[in-house]
Design a protein around this motif. Structure first.
Motif, PDB file in Angstrom:
ATOM      1  N   GLU A   1      30.686 -17.810  25.851  1.00 25.96           N
ATOM      2  CA  GLU A   1      29.346 -18.210  26.315  1.00 25.96           C
ATOM      3  C   GLU A   1      28.420 -18.551  25.150  1.00 25.96           C
ATOM      4  O   GLU A   1      27.212 -18.319  25.185  1.00 25.96           O
ATOM      5  CB  GLU A   1      28.752 -17.065  27.142  1.00 25.96           C
ATOM      6  N   ASN A   2      29.014 -19.101  24.093  1.00 33.15           N
ATOM      7  CA  ASN A   2      28.247 -19.393  22.886  1.00 33.15           C
ATOM      8  C   ASN A   2      28.489 -20.855  22.478  1.00 33.15           C
ATOM      9  O   ASN A   2      29.612 -21.257  22.191  1.00 33.15           O
ATOM     10  CB  ASN A   2      28.717 -18.416  21.799  1.00 33.15           C
ATOM     11  N   ALA A   3      27.412 -21.618  22.447  1.00 31.44           N
ATOM     12  CA  ALA A   3      27.536 -23.055  22.198  1.00 31.44           C
ATOM     13  C   ALA A   3      28.161 -23.363  20.842  1.00 31.44           C
ATOM     14  O   ALA A   3      28.957 -24.286  20.707  1.00 31.44           O
ATOM     15  CB  ALA A   3      26.175 -23.725  22.312  1.00 31.44           C
ATOM     16  N   GLU A   4      27.812 -22.582  19.834  1.00 27.70           N
ATOM     17  CA  GLU A   4      28.342 -22.823  18.499  1.00 27.70           C
ATOM     18  C   GLU A   4      29.858 -22.586  18.471  1.00 27.70           C
ATOM     19  O   GLU A   4      30.615 -23.379  17.938  1.00 27.70           O
ATOM     20  CB  GLU A   4      27.636 -21.910  17.487  1.00 27.70           C
ATOM     21  N   PHE A   5      30.296 -21.473  19.063  1.00 29.68           N
ATOM     22  CA  PHE A   5      31.736 -21.213  19.164  1.00 29.68           C
ATOM     23  C   PHE A   5      32.430 -22.353  19.875  1.00 29.68           C
ATOM     24  O   PHE A   5      33.505 -22.783  19.491  1.00 29.68           O
ATOM     25  CB  PHE A   5      31.999 -19.920  19.950  1.00 29.68           C
ATOM     26  N   GLU A   6      31.793 -22.786  20.930  1.00 27.19           N
ATOM     27  CA  GLU A   6      32.423 -23.847  21.715  1.00 27.19           C
ATOM     28  C   GLU A   6      32.656 -25.076  20.856  1.00 27.19           C
ATOM     29  O   GLU A   6      33.733 -25.685  20.913  1.00 27.19           O
ATOM     30  CB  GLU A   6      31.548 -24.209  22.907  1.00 27.19           C
ATOM     31  N   ARG A   7      31.677 -25.427  20.039  1.00 25.02           N
ATOM     32  CA  ARG A   7      31.834 -26.579  19.159  1.00 25.02           C
ATOM     33  C   ARG A   7      33.022 -26.370  18.222  1.00 25.02           C
ATOM     34  O   ARG A   7      33.841 -27.250  18.018  1.00 25.02           O
ATOM     35  CB  ARG A   7      30.553 -26.787  18.348  1.00 25.02           C
ATOM     36  N   GLN A   8      33.113 -25.178  17.674  1.00 26.78           N
ATOM     37  CA  GLN A   8      34.237 -24.876  16.783  1.00 26.78           C
ATOM     38  C   GLN A   8      35.564 -25.005  17.518  1.00 26.78           C
ATOM     39  O   GLN A   8      36.533 -25.558  16.994  1.00 26.78           O
ATOM     40  CB  GLN A   8      34.097 -23.458  16.228  1.00 26.78           C
ATOM     41  N   GLU A   9      35.579 -24.504  18.720  1.00 24.97           N
ATOM     42  CA  GLU A   9      36.813 -24.567  19.503  1.00 24.97           C
ATOM     43  C   GLU A   9      37.207 -26.002  19.773  1.00 24.97           C
ATOM     44  O   GLU A   9      38.381 -26.364  19.708  1.00 24.97           O
ATOM     45  CB  GLU A   9      36.640 -23.834  20.826  1.00 24.97           C
ATOM     46  N   ILE A  10      36.224 -26.809  20.100  1.00 24.25           N
ATOM     47  CA  ILE A  10      36.503 -28.221  20.352  1.00 24.25           C
ATOM     48  C   ILE A  10      37.132 -28.836  19.114  1.00 24.25           C
ATOM     49  O   ILE A  10      38.145 -29.540  19.190  1.00 24.25           O
ATOM     50  CB  ILE A  10      35.212 -28.973  20.735  1.00 24.25           C
ATOM     51  N   ASP A  11      36.564 -28.528  17.960  1.00 21.94           N
ATOM     52  CA  ASP A  11      37.121 -29.063  16.719  1.00 21.94           C
ATOM     53  C   ASP A  11      38.555 -28.590  16.506  1.00 21.94           C
ATOM     54  O   ASP A  11      39.424 -29.362  16.116  1.00 21.94           O
ATOM     55  CB  ASP A  11      36.253 -28.647  15.524  1.00 21.94           C
ATOM     56  N   GLN A  12      38.772 -27.321  16.757  1.00 21.86           N
ATOM     57  CA  GLN A  12      40.124 -26.774  16.624  1.00 21.86           C
ATOM     58  C   GLN A  12      41.110 -27.538  17.491  1.00 21.86           C
ATOM     59  O   GLN A  12      42.195 -27.916  17.071  1.00 21.86           O
ATOM     60  CB  GLN A  12      40.142 -25.302  17.061  1.00 21.86           C
ATOM     61  N   MET A  13      40.694 -27.726  18.720  1.00 23.06           N
ATOM     62  CA  MET A  13      41.571 -28.401  19.677  1.00 23.06           C
ATOM     63  C   MET A  13      41.839 -29.834  19.227  1.00 23.06           C
ATOM     64  O   MET A  13      42.973 -30.312  19.307  1.00 23.06           O
ATOM     65  CB  MET A  13      40.906 -28.429  21.055  1.00 23.06           C
ATOM     66  N   LEU A  14      40.806 -30.508  18.789  1.00 21.01           N
ATOM     67  CA  LEU A  14      40.979 -31.883  18.331  1.00 21.01           C
ATOM     68  C   LEU A  14      41.904 -31.904  17.120  1.00 21.01           C
ATOM     69  O   LEU A  14      42.782 -32.761  17.010  1.00 21.01           O
ATOM     70  CB  LEU A  14      39.627 -32.497  17.974  1.00 21.01           C
ATOM     71  N   ALA A  15      41.705 -30.948  16.237  1.00 24.69           N
ATOM     72  CA  ALA A  15      42.550 -30.872  15.048  1.00 24.69           C
ATOM     73  C   ALA A  15      44.010 -30.684  15.453  1.00 24.69           C
ATOM     74  O   ALA A  15      44.922 -31.156  14.796  1.00 24.69           O
ATOM     75  CB  ALA A  15      42.101 -29.715  14.160  1.00 24.69           C
ATOM     76  N   ARG A  16      44.212 -29.996  16.545  1.00 27.97           N
ATOM     77  CA  ARG A  16      45.572 -29.768  17.025  1.00 27.97           C
ATOM     78  C   ARG A  16      46.119 -30.973  17.781  1.00 27.97           C
ATOM     79  O   ARG A  16      47.221 -30.931  18.311  1.00 27.97           O
ATOM     80  CB  ARG A  16      45.603 -28.562  17.960  1.00 27.97           C
ATOM     81  N   HIS A  17      45.286 -31.975  17.908  1.00 26.50           N
ATOM     82  CA  HIS A  17      45.723 -33.193  18.579  1.00 26.50           C
ATOM     83  C   HIS A  17      46.142 -32.970  20.025  1.00 26.50           C
ATOM     84  O   HIS A  17      47.197 -33.469  20.446  1.00 26.50           O
ATOM     85  CB  HIS A  17      46.875 -33.842  17.813  1.00 26.50           C
TER      86      HIS A  17
END
Lengths: 336, 336
Positions: free
Chosen positions: B100-116
DNA sequence: TTGAAAGCGATACCAG
DNA sequence: CTGGTATCGCTTTCAA
């Protein structure tokens, strides 16, 4: 499309190898070169392609988690703990549900292995150790969570279920219950351990263990409430009827309470109830439910840590076993 | 280590390319050759290495799911639906929680994108559309679940929240409530839509909308029960006090009910309560809770289907929006 | 300290 | 219909 090592190397007039080494903190790299590379990496927001890396190293940095049912709060919490711990270490979590079905679980295991996960965490519904041979054959480390398999020497983290059973039963005894029943499962290690704890407590306090007060049910997760309800109905028909019940899980206990109230008995005066799992809503139930707390999230964290140690270890360590200490949380269903 | 295409090719005296084609049902392959290859594949239980495949094709067959909190039954059910649907199509699910944290969510999105990952499914906690530009820039298709963002034209699947608010409120009106309050959120689309439904229902039935009866709270998931409890305490101090409350979620409603009973009021006679989400344990609560059912598992299935269509599509389709029809489930908290 | 070359296990293009 | 060859992006080994 996206930035590659090559690009960085070209821009800086160095080779890709150099960039690769910087990326992995390889020590023989000139401090100045390292700086320049790091600089450029930041500028371009470069992120190495994990698939290429996986192909080259054989490591995917992916851990697989298989649970019987995500909807069950216990497993959701375990998952949460696993997820958080893995992320901190840069590992990804790929999950799937076996829907409490051993055949599905086997398929899922195969899927995960095919995906080359670095390790597996499994809350298994298997009755035999067979499927785990395939994991071992592939040399993929794994950790069993919550449920153990008889005859399988594996890394394991769960609750001290015997103690859980004892805590609950001793409490009921202390509250003055004379005929304590148990609604449990039939082949899960958690079920037999909790039952063993129940038995031990009774015997230790000079009570007789009467088999007719022990129910073995299979539908422990999916339709647990209904299962508890029906089991309790059966128990209430016994003469003399039980005046205390230790239930395998909170959903089971929830169903059991329903049956008790519906027959016009009072909880806990006529029948005291204790569950296991300590779900978040336990205190908001019709009668607030006493329950054994299992620290599910911590369990997930421990499982993740264990798995990471295995992944980074030499692969030669003995199987470890760890059990979390359960605690009884008293509420009105057993403790007015 | 494990079997590779090469091995099969060598064994059969054909080329790796041929094997590859058989594997993907490429049509120009002689029926006899195909048979032999298939045969050998089965014998060796060969499974293509997904990392190599991903590197070559750019497709990982992995979908990322980001939810605010796995522990919340609603999201656990959505996850279950997503997981099942993806697996059927041979896709893997990699999940993470934004807590429930917007900043974490952004990081997660980046992680996922990095994982292709091939696509993303997100129940977002963002307040702005900004982070989604990065996803779009990478041309990764994504679907928003449950919560929509103002000003972001994206694929979306959720509940018809306006209708949910209306259903609940109209029901309370029909039950004779005169002063209907609402405990809701502050920036989520779900919150404002349900509030809009609440308002619309009141106005439509000739009631006055009084702002003092509307609570906006932030802690909608984590500490929802406590939030509901405190909000209700505040509402009960008003004069005249409300005689009906529509709560944003079931946990909120659970807390609200606690507060009502603690002050010695009866539910529903003095204060009727309706929640939203229809959690599994709603009927087992101290007072069985009326709630709006959201079909969360179906929502997950739809999200997964949508995402698969996007992945297999030409990437040029208009953003689609889909809303599931909510239904009111009546129980004692509003309907004796 | 740096980099050239050889994979990792698949797929894609094009020639035969 | 079949297969040679280049390629995907990164790591590893070894020579310079």
């Amino acid at each position: 499309m996206s930035v590659r090592m090559k690009d960085i190397a070209r821009d800086l007039g160095v080779s890709a190898v150099t960039v690769s080494k910087v990326l992995r903190n390889h020590r023989d790299i000139g401090p100045e070169t390292r700086e320049r590379v790091l600089q450029r990496i930041k500028e371009l927001n470069y992120q190495p392609n994990p698939n290429a890396r996986a192909l080259a190293t054989g490591k995917t940095h992916l851990v697989g988690l298989i649970v019987p049912d995500l909807q069950h709060q216990f497993f959701a919490q375990v998952t949460k703990g696993v997820s958080r711990t893995l992320r901190k270490q840069g590992y990804g979590l790929i999950i799937s549900s076996s829907e409490e079905n051993a055949e599905f679980e086997r398929q899922e295991i195969d899927q995960m292995l095919a995906r080359h996960v670095d390790a597996l965490i499994i809350a298994s519904t298997q009755k035999t150790a067979q499927s785990f041979n395939r994991i071992t054959a592939r040399r993929v480390p794994y950790v069993l969570v919550d449920r153990k398999l008889a005859g399988l020497k594996a890394n394991f983290i769960g609750t001290d279920d015997v103690r859980a059973g004892m805590l609950a039963t001793e409490h009921l005894i202390a509250k003055g219950c004379r005929r304590i029943a148990h609604i449990g499962g039939d082949y899960l290690s958690t079920a037999s351990d909790r039952l063993a704890g129940y038995r031990a407590a009774l015997i230790q306090h000079g009570f007789e263990v009467s088999e007719k007060y022990i129910c073995h049910r299979t539908q422990l997760d999916d339709a647990a409430v209904a299962t508890g309800y029906r089991a309790m109905q059966a128990l209430l028909k016994l003469k003399p009827r039980p005046d205390g019940v230790f239930c395998f899980s909170d959903p089971i206990a929830t169903g059991a309470m329903q049956a008790v109230l519906e027959r016009g008995f009072r909880i806990p005066q006529d029948v005291a109830i204790v569950g296991c799992g300590n779900v978040l809503y336990a205190s908001a139930l019709r009668v607030p439910l006493s329950s054994v707390n299992q620290e599910s999230e911590t369990m997930g964290e421990c499982a993740a840590k264990m798995v990471l140690e295995l992944v980074n270890g030499d692969g030669k360590t003995e199987a470890r076993e760890m059990r979390l200490r359960p605690e009884l949380v008293l509420r009105a269903s057993s403790d007015l």
